[in-house]
Scaffold this active site. Structure first.
Site, PDB file in Angstrom:
ATOM      1  N   HIS A  27       0.855  -1.124  -0.118  1.00 17.12           N
ATOM      2  CA  HIS A  27       0.009   0.082   0.152  1.00 17.12           C
ATOM      3  C   HIS A  27       0.820   1.317   0.201  1.00 17.12           C
ATOM      4  O   HIS A  27       0.413   2.412  -0.105  1.00 17.12           O
ATOM      5  CB  HIS A  27      -0.879   0.202   1.235  1.00 17.12           C
ATOM      6  CG  HIS A  27      -0.333   0.286   2.387  1.00 17.12           C
ATOM      7  ND1 HIS A  27       0.316  -0.865   3.104  1.00 17.12           N
ATOM      8  CD2 HIS A  27       0.050   1.447   3.314  1.00 17.12           C
ATOM      9  CE1 HIS A  27       0.843  -0.460   4.453  1.00 17.12           C
ATOM     10  NE2 HIS A  27       0.654   0.922   4.272  1.00 17.12           N
TER      11      HIS A  27
HETATM   12  C1  UD1 Z   1      -2.435   5.226   5.578  1.00 19.03           C
HETATM   13  C2  UD1 Z   1      -1.456   6.046   5.983  1.00 19.03           C
HETATM   14  C3  UD1 Z   1      -0.086   5.062   6.022  1.00 19.03           C
HETATM   15  C4  UD1 Z   1      -0.741   3.677   6.562  1.00 19.03           C
HETATM   16  C5  UD1 Z   1      -1.758   3.205   6.225  1.00 19.03           C
HETATM   17  C6  UD1 Z   1      -2.316   1.965   6.790  1.00 19.03           C
HETATM   18  C7  UD1 Z   1      -1.038   8.294   6.112  1.00 19.03           C
HETATM   19  C8  UD1 Z   1      -0.126   9.600   5.297  1.00 19.03           C
HETATM   20  N1  UD1 Z   1      -0.884   7.156   5.338  1.00 19.03           N
HETATM   21  O1  UD1 Z   1      -2.018   5.167   4.107  1.00 19.03           O
HETATM   22  O2  UD1 Z   1       1.080   5.461   6.885  1.00 19.03           O
HETATM   23  O3  UD1 Z   1       0.538   2.673   6.454  1.00 19.03           O
HETATM   24  O4  UD1 Z   1      -2.730   4.133   6.096  1.00 19.03           O
HETATM   25  O5  UD1 Z   1      -3.192   1.236   6.075  1.00 19.03           O
HETATM   26  O6  UD1 Z   1      -1.550   8.652   7.265  1.00 19.03           O
HETATM   27  N2  UD1 Z   1      -9.495   4.328   0.863  1.00 19.03           N
HETATM   28  C9  UD1 Z   1     -10.646   3.489   0.651  1.00 19.03           C
HETATM   29  N3  UD1 Z   1     -11.370   3.202   1.876  1.00 19.03           N
HETATM   30  C10 UD1 Z   1     -10.726   3.604   3.236  1.00 19.03           C
HETATM   31  C11 UD1 Z   1      -9.561   3.979   3.336  1.00 19.03           C
HETATM   32  C12 UD1 Z   1      -8.973   4.546   2.123  1.00 19.03           C
HETATM   33  O7  UD1 Z   1     -11.032   3.394  -0.236  1.00 19.03           O
HETATM   34  O8  UD1 Z   1     -11.251   3.028   4.046  1.00 19.03           O
HETATM   35  C13 UD1 Z   1      -8.641   4.584  -0.467  1.00 19.03           C
HETATM   36  C14 UD1 Z   1      -8.951   5.948  -0.851  1.00 19.03           C
HETATM   37  O9  UD1 Z   1      -8.938   6.030  -2.156  1.00 19.03           O
HETATM   38  C15 UD1 Z   1      -7.844   6.742  -0.351  1.00 19.03           C
HETATM   39  C16 UD1 Z   1      -6.709   5.909  -0.504  1.00 19.03           C
HETATM   40  O10 UD1 Z   1      -7.370   4.605  -0.023  1.00 19.03           O
HETATM   41  O11 UD1 Z   1      -7.540   8.041  -0.974  1.00 19.03           O
HETATM   42  C17 UD1 Z   1      -5.644   6.245   0.505  1.00 19.03           C
HETATM   43  O12 UD1 Z   1      -5.989   6.234   1.989  1.00 19.03           O
HETATM   44  P1  UD1 Z   1      -5.197   7.288   3.005  1.00 19.03           P
HETATM   45  O13 UD1 Z   1      -5.687   6.901   4.393  1.00 19.03           O
HETATM   46  O14 UD1 Z   1      -4.792   8.341   2.314  1.00 19.03           O
HETATM   47  O15 UD1 Z   1      -3.653   6.491   2.822  1.00 19.03           O
HETATM   48  P2  UD1 Z   1      -3.015   5.039   3.149  1.00 19.03           P
HETATM   49  O16 UD1 Z   1      -2.649   4.710   1.719  1.00 19.03           O
HETATM   50  O17 UD1 Z   1      -4.480   4.286   3.522  1.00 19.03           O
HETATM   51  N1  UDP Z   2      -3.964  -6.092   8.428  1.00 24.34           N
HETATM   52  C1  UDP Z   2      -5.120  -6.737   8.675  1.00 24.34           C
HETATM   53  N2  UDP Z   2      -5.798  -7.470   7.516  1.00 24.34           N
HETATM   54  C2  UDP Z   2      -5.070  -7.220   6.277  1.00 24.34           C
HETATM   55  C3  UDP Z   2      -3.964  -6.593   6.268  1.00 24.34           C
HETATM   56  C4  UDP Z   2      -3.028  -6.190   7.310  1.00 24.34           C
HETATM   57  O1  UDP Z   2      -5.765  -7.000   9.887  1.00 24.34           O
HETATM   58  O2  UDP Z   2      -5.844  -7.523   5.150  1.00 24.34           O
HETATM   59  C5  UDP Z   2      -3.205  -5.751   9.891  1.00 24.34           C
HETATM   60  C6  UDP Z   2      -1.835  -6.369  10.261  1.00 24.34           C
HETATM   61  O3  UDP Z   2      -2.205  -7.466  11.014  1.00 24.34           O
HETATM   62  C7  UDP Z   2      -1.375  -5.389  11.017  1.00 24.34           C
HETATM   63  C8  UDP Z   2      -1.945  -3.953  10.387  1.00 24.34           C
HETATM   64  O4  UDP Z   2      -2.999  -4.428   9.731  1.00 24.34           O
HETATM   65  O5  UDP Z   2      -1.602  -5.350  12.446  1.00 24.34           O
HETATM   66  C9  UDP Z   2      -1.111  -3.260   9.659  1.00 24.34           C
HETATM   67  O6  UDP Z   2      -1.615  -2.301   8.995  1.00 24.34           O
HETATM   68  P1  UDP Z   2      -1.102  -1.489   7.741  1.00 24.34           P
HETATM   69  O7  UDP Z   2      -0.329  -2.323   6.683  1.00 24.34           O
HETATM   70  O8  UDP Z   2      -2.313  -1.128   7.140  1.00 24.34           O
HETATM   71  O9  UDP Z   2      -0.219  -0.340   7.868  1.00 24.34           O
HETATM   72  P2  UDP Z   2       1.208  -0.148   8.383  1.00 24.34           P
HETATM   73  O10 UDP Z   2       1.538  -0.693   9.560  1.00 24.34           O
HETATM   74  O11 UDP Z   2       2.036  -0.199   7.381  1.00 24.34           O
HETATM   75  O12 UDP Z   2       0.974   1.129   9.003  1.00 24.34           O
END
Ligand code: UD1
Ligand code: UDP
Length: 360
Positions: free
Chosen positions: A208
């Protein structure tokens, strides 16, 4: 003595998993009331609600419903609503977790309103300012009052930035969580049977990071690498990945089984039984280490260097199909004898400090 409520500011998937053990610890102790505000950064059921249900986290008391957006727009909107919330409620302290935009917003609002801020998972550094998370971490650490470091290296990083006097070594709340979570997962998850997978006969992958998934050529290469692995690859698709695959017209074919994101219990069961985990997630690298599953990390560097030092995590620095295939083909000799992430009691240690700071 401050008798107001603590406020947890959460918004993204890893935040929910990390507050679960803290909420459980607080609930055991009388006299430390808390509230939860959900910023709405993540909102899909499989990115949010599922964790509150499975991990028995109390439902959020406040929803800001901010949703997705650019960094400034998202963090700014969070700050405006959080400020309003804090002005209308006498919170004793704000607790922010990790490095997402919700963390940044909570820390800045607390600091500006002179509400003490606790930062859980403080001191992590990738030393790569191109990562939005690195900026969030640095800012959150510098404006927070109590810095809870998951590792000794994080303590060291904080000391290097002149923050030693506010730093506490707590251990990692994700380690606390997985110790409880694994027991629960063994009881409740039958995901391997559902997906007709045999232990160590599949890879588990997540992707991601914008660095990997926002560039079409790079994403195509990575998908090519995963598709060419010799065993099925369960790719739990974060919404950012799903959106970009469709926008760039990239098909997850070959050995890839593209799925929705899993709930925590199914996911850690899949992590535990995989032959290897392939990821760019911070939390997933660490969980693979806790669960003794070797990990390939598709990033040029990591904050969780202890996993690499233990031979349990290999950084795949080049974003090419061949680099992934080569890394998967290499043998690994992980050592799991040392546990740099504390004793599984990080939540207790964190709550002890907050309690003594606020109540004594
Ligand atoms: C965010 C965090 C990242 C973290 C990740 C965990 C920031 C800058 N980034 O990244 O550090 O590792 O979460 O998962 O805070 N979207 C959906 N549904 C949702 C959420 C998001 O469709 O419920 C889509 C939207 O198109 C959105 C994109 O995902 O624009 C990115 O979501 P966003 O929260 O901005 O960043 P992440 O890539 O999720
Ligand atoms: N995770 C989950 N389901 C998934 C993928 C990840 O429950 O399909 C959990 C995973 O066990 C971990 C957390 O999400 O605890 C990690 O979050 P993510 O990778 O979104 O963010 P990051 O740690 O990179 O910020």
């Amino acid at each position: 003595m401050n008798k107001g409520n603590l406020l947890f500011v959460v918004g993204a998937r890893p935040n929910f998993i990390k507050i679960a053990p803290l909420c459980a610890e607080l609930s055991k102790r009388s006299g430390l009331p808390f509230r939860i505000v959900h910023t709405g950064q993540h909102y899909d059921k499989q990115m949010s609600d599922v964790f509150f249900e499975e991990l028995q986290i109390p439902q959020p008391d406040f929803h800001l419903n901010i949703g997705s957006g650019g960094h400034g727009q998202q963090s700014g909107a969070m700050m405006m609503k959080l400020e309003e919330l804090c002005l209308g409620n006498a919170f004793s302290a704000i607790v922010v977790i990790g490095d997402v935009n919700s963390t940044l917003a909570g820390a800045l609002v607390g600091a500006k309103l002179h509400i003490p801020v606790a930062h859980v998972e403080a001191g992590l550094r990738s030393f790569n300012r191109a990562m939005p998370e690195e900026v969030n971490r640095v800012v959150a650490d510098h404006v927070s009052d109590w810095l809870f470091a998951p590792t000794q290296l994080a303590m060291h990083n904080l000391a290097n930035e002149g923050l030693a006097s506010r730093a506490y070594f707590s251990g990692d709340v994700m380690y606390d969580m997985i110790l409880k979570g694994l027991e629960l997962a063994r009881e409740k998850s039958d995901i391997l049977r559902k997906l007709e997978l045999e232990p160590r006969q599949y890879y588990l992958a997540t992707l991601h990071r914008p660095y990997n998934v926002d560039d079409p050529d790079c994403l195509k290469n990575i998908i090519g690498g995963l598709a060419g692995l010799e065993k099925p690859v369960v790719l739990a698709a974060h919404p950012r990945l799903r959106k970009n695959l469709s926008e760039f017209g990239i098909r997850a074919n070959g050995n890839i089984r593209l799925t929705e994101p899993f709930g925590y219990l199914d996911f850690i069961m899949l992590e535990k039984e995989a032959v290897r985990v392939v990821t760019d997630s911070g939390g997933v690298q660490k969980e693979a280490f806790f669960l003794k599953t070797p990990c390939l990390t598709l990033r040029p560097e990591t904050e969780w260097v202890e996993t690499v030092d233990a031979g349990a995590n290999v950084l795949v620095r080049q974003r090419t199909t061949q680099a992934i295939l080569d890394a998967a083909g290499q043998s690994m000799s992980p050592r799991y004898d040392e546990q740099p992430y504390g004793g599984g009691n990080a939540s207790e240690r964190i709550v002890d400090v907050i309690e003594s700071e606020l109540y004594s």
